[in-house]
Design an enzyme around this catalytic site. Structure first.
Site, PDB file in Angstrom:
ATOM      1  N   ASP A  34      81.909  60.476  24.471  1.00 57.99           N
ATOM      2  CA  ASP A  34      81.623  60.265  25.890  1.00 57.99           C
ATOM      3  C   ASP A  34      82.517  59.216  26.535  1.00 57.99           C
ATOM      4  OD1 ASP A  34      79.482  62.110  25.784  1.00 57.99           O
ATOM      5  OD2 ASP A  34      78.171  60.561  24.972  1.00 57.99           O
ATOM      6  N   GLU A 219      76.541  67.824  33.893  1.00 54.53           N
ATOM      7  CA  GLU A 219      76.551  66.395  33.586  1.00 54.53           C
ATOM      8  C   GLU A 219      77.973  65.871  33.686  1.00 54.53           C
ATOM      9  OE1 GLU A 219      74.888  66.442  29.676  1.00 54.53           O
ATOM     10  OE2 GLU A 219      76.665  67.301  28.756  1.00 54.53           O
TER      11      GLU A 219
END
Length: 740
Positions: A34, A219
């Site tokens: 991430d 997302e």
């Protein structure tokens, strides 16, 4: 540690003499995911979270901490390890995908608390920290529970991004919708922050991306700007297979955005997927190039011959879906401003400038690694510390690429701990078994937490070395811990030590103004530091406007008596270069204010303790004196003031010759027209209420006696609240509270 100044002679232009290429991923010794990206004029920055805590057979994410990297050349990366750890910060749960921005030298991170329970907001003066709460208004979060606003209808309230526009305005965005119950979601939010208080302007606004294809928004929301156009990028849902990173454009940061295409597909090479069940990215421009960072499964899949790192429980071949790695590649625009789909590579981007070996580098600085592990020593309120732990009985090395040694290097210095004899570092060129340039045998420090400086000579290192290897040798694994290293030679500028604030040492006997602590030096080592501050924010600005000591974070207030150092917390310290006229006994007097009885500080000379001083009081407005007898050596020395008990202000220290000497401030209250007021003389004092009306006048020997006399004066009972007492001769003022 600060860096040595660079004076290299060759290859200073970007790409000059550079031919080596980076290897993806940027780290091969732990599992990261991430990523977010940011850049300033000097460095490209990456933050990640970590899959390291997950066991081999994990069927879910275990993410608790943020890691940070930076690079000057897009090939050699410094890994700062854990910069923020939810397990050690009260009130925070898991930390998942986060966003980063840097503006005017300050770093900002937004992170999801608990994987969707809200969004935290922190800031720091450097990528390694220390990181502090940036939300303000007494709140723990920016968004969500205990936050300033709610999640505004967004289901998961996570994967936040932060964007700071050219005018300094800050925007925070977040997602995402639930891919199962709302497969066609466009449920992203963006909020504008209005000023230094970080308060949102109203609630969030839903972000719309028009003309979406079947891949819907899920997302990883992210905003960046290129040539005046705003780009909103995000991870798509899972309906059409593995998610992609898509984007839309707009001429307004708040949208609406129009879908344009895909930035990054499911990373795959030679027909083999190296991604998996999700996708995430960060984008930043740096030195005329644009780059995208992303995660994949290269290490867990053993892609391109990579060593598969065991999971946190020590088991080999961990579940690929929950053990990710971070890579970076260059991103290109078309003439119309659309983005070309990124080509995922093994090599990564080209090196854009040569590596300067004459700085002082954290140990985990490299372009490739093998046979190593690392340890992060995270302490809240401190800059991150990350150490290298070689598996030295195996093939263990760091590689640094495109190194410009100039005329020649003469030496190598490494700060290391060693719990065994015969641990050593070989410096080689070309490969891990290439030409030997030097060997440093490490001092046995008895354990892996006690460090020593080790030096050795090197030869044959000149001009540009394409590949430099630091090879770790030892009989047993994990018996050495490497903290930092650097070379000496033609490019070296000697470290510059700290120096007195005014250019001249404080004279003793005499007065020291606490705000005028020494100016820090430059280079490396503890001898260059002149202060230690737990909190990088200068709270004194709130009470005095512009910071008195820019970029230090030391809390300096402007009060009636002048500048004072406040917000003092245990562990903080300030240093002063002093010149003691004669060796012997002295009495130290310090002017302090507090409303508690548990504050305290110590004094030391050249690291030798000379006094422990308790501090107590009943008002932040009333400065009183505390004193201690000290013995001082003659000559020039460094005096350190260290806070050992929280919360007090300190204005100055005065040193008088002799044990139990008189306070010089009591001997001279003021001078006016050649009239000297001694200890037994009196001065005129005026008393004003808070409207500025004078309510009384009288005489006293000093301001402390004046306050006492006013409290005992029956006339004070006619004045409610706080009064101001002022000495007519020297202008000294004090506040005193009275009640009816």
């Amino acid at each position: 540690m600060k860096l040595l100044k660079k004076v290299t002679m060759f290859g200073l232009l970007a790409g000059f003499g550079v031919s080596a290429l980076a290897d993806n991923p940027i780290s091969t010794y732990h599992y990261l995911a991430d990523p977010g990206a940011a850049a300033d004029d000097d460095y490209f920055y990456i933050i990640t979270d970590s899959d390291d805590p997950a066991p081999a057979n994990s069927n879910g994410y275990k993410i608790y901490a943020l890691y940070a990297f930076r690079s000057r050349d897009m090939q050699n990366w410094t890994d700062y390890g854990i910069i923020y750890d939810a397990r050690k910060v009260s009130g925070i749960n898991d930390i998942w995908a986060s966003g980063i921005a840097v503006h005017n030298g300050t770093f900002y991170i937004v992170f999801p608390d608990g994987g969707g329970g809200g969004i935290g907001y922190i800031k720091a003066p450097a990528i390694e920290g220390p990181w502090t709460n940036a939300v303000g208004q007494g709140k723990d979060k920016l968004v969500g529970g205990r936050g300033i606003i709610g999640c505004d209808g967004v289901s998961w309230c996570f994967d936040p991004g932060i964007f700071i526009d050219d005018d300094g305005t800050t925007y925070v965005t977040w997602g995402g919708g639930e891919s199962t119950s709302r497969p066609n979601t466009d449920n992203f939010d963006i909020v504008k922050l209005n000023d230094a208080k970080n308060a949102p302007v109203g609630n969030g606004s839903h972000v719309k991306v028009n003309n979406l294809p079947t891949r819907k928004m899920l997302e990883a929301s992210y905003i960046h700007k290129h040539k005046g156009t705003y780009y909103f990028s995000y991870s798509t849902g899972w309906q059409q297979g593995a998610p992609t990173i898509d984007y839309g454009t707009s001429n307004n940061v708040m949208g609406p955005y129009t879908w344009k295409g895909t930035i990054l597909g499911d990373p795959s090479m030679n027909g083999r997927s190296i991604n998996g069940n999700n996708n995430h990215h960060g984008i930043a421009e740096f030195k005329g190039h644009s780059y995208v960072v992303y995660h994949d499964r290269r290490i867990a899949k053993g892609h391109n011959g990579l060593e598969i790192i065991p999971a946190d429980d020590g088991q080999p071949k961990p579940n690929e879906g929950y053990h990710r790695s971070v890579s970076v590649d260059e991103m290109f625009y078309n003439a119309d401003g659309t983005i070309q789909t990124v080509k995922v590579t093994d090599e990564g981007p080209a090196q854009i400038e040569n590596f300067d070996p004459y700085d002082w580098y954290p140990a985990l600085t490299s372009s490739k690694q093998k046979g190593i592990r690392s340890r992060s020593n995270f302490v809240q309120g401190k800059a991150a510390e990350h150490v290298l732990l070689p598996l030295s009985s195996k093939e263990s090395w760091l590689r640094v690429s495109g190194v410009d040694f100039g005329t020649a290097a003469t030496g190598f210095t490494v700060e290391a701990a060693s719990a065994a004899d015969n641990n050593k570092i070989e410096i080689r060129t070309g490969s891990a078994t290439g030409t030997l340039a030097g060997t440093c045998t490490l001092k046995n420090t008895g354990n892996k937490n006690t460090y020593a400086e080790n030096k050795c000579e090197v030869e044959g290192l000149k001009g540009i070395v394409k590949q430099l290897f630091l090879v770790f040798k030892g009989d047993r694994d994990s018996t050495m811990a490497i903290k930092a290293w650097g070379f000496e030679g033609s490019g070296t500028t000697p470290p510059e030590p700290q120096k007195p604030f005014s250019g001249k040492a404080w004279e003793i006997p005499g007065k020291i103004e606490m705000e005028d602590f020494d100016i820090p030096g430059s280079g490396r080592g503890s001898e260059i530091k002149s202060y230690s501050e737990n909190d990088s924010e200068d709270h004194g600005i709130e009470n005095g406007g512009k910071s008195y000591r820019e970029d230090t974070g030391v809390d300096i207030y402007k009060k009636a008596t002048g500048y004072v150092v406040g917000y003092n917390q245990s562990g903080e310290w300030l240093e002063y270069t002093v010149n003691v006229k004669e060796a012997g006994d002295y009495t130290m007097f310090a002017s302090v204010a507090t409303d508690n009885s548990t504050a305290s500080f110590t004094l030391s000379i050249d690291d030798k303790s000379i006094a422990e001083v308790p501090v107590s009081g009943d008002s932040w407005d009333d400065f009183v004196k505390v004193k201690a007898n000290v013995t001082l050596p003659a000559g020039e020395h460094v005096l350190r003031f260290t806070v050992t008990g929280d919360w007090f202000d300190i204005d100055y220290m005065t040193f008088a010759k002799g044990k139990d000497a008189k306070d010089p401030d009591d001997e001279t209250i003021g001078i006016k027209g050649f009239r000297v007021l001694g200890a037994d003389a009196v001065a005129n004092f005026d008393v004003f209420d808070l409207t500025g009306k004078k309510v009384s006048s009288f005489t006293a020997r000093n301001i402390h006696e004046a306050k006492k006399l006013w409290r005992e004066n029956p006339q004070s009972r006619n004045v409610q609240g706080v009064c101001i007492i002022r000495n007519r001769y020297n202008g000294a003022v004090a506040r005193v509270r009275t009640t009816r």
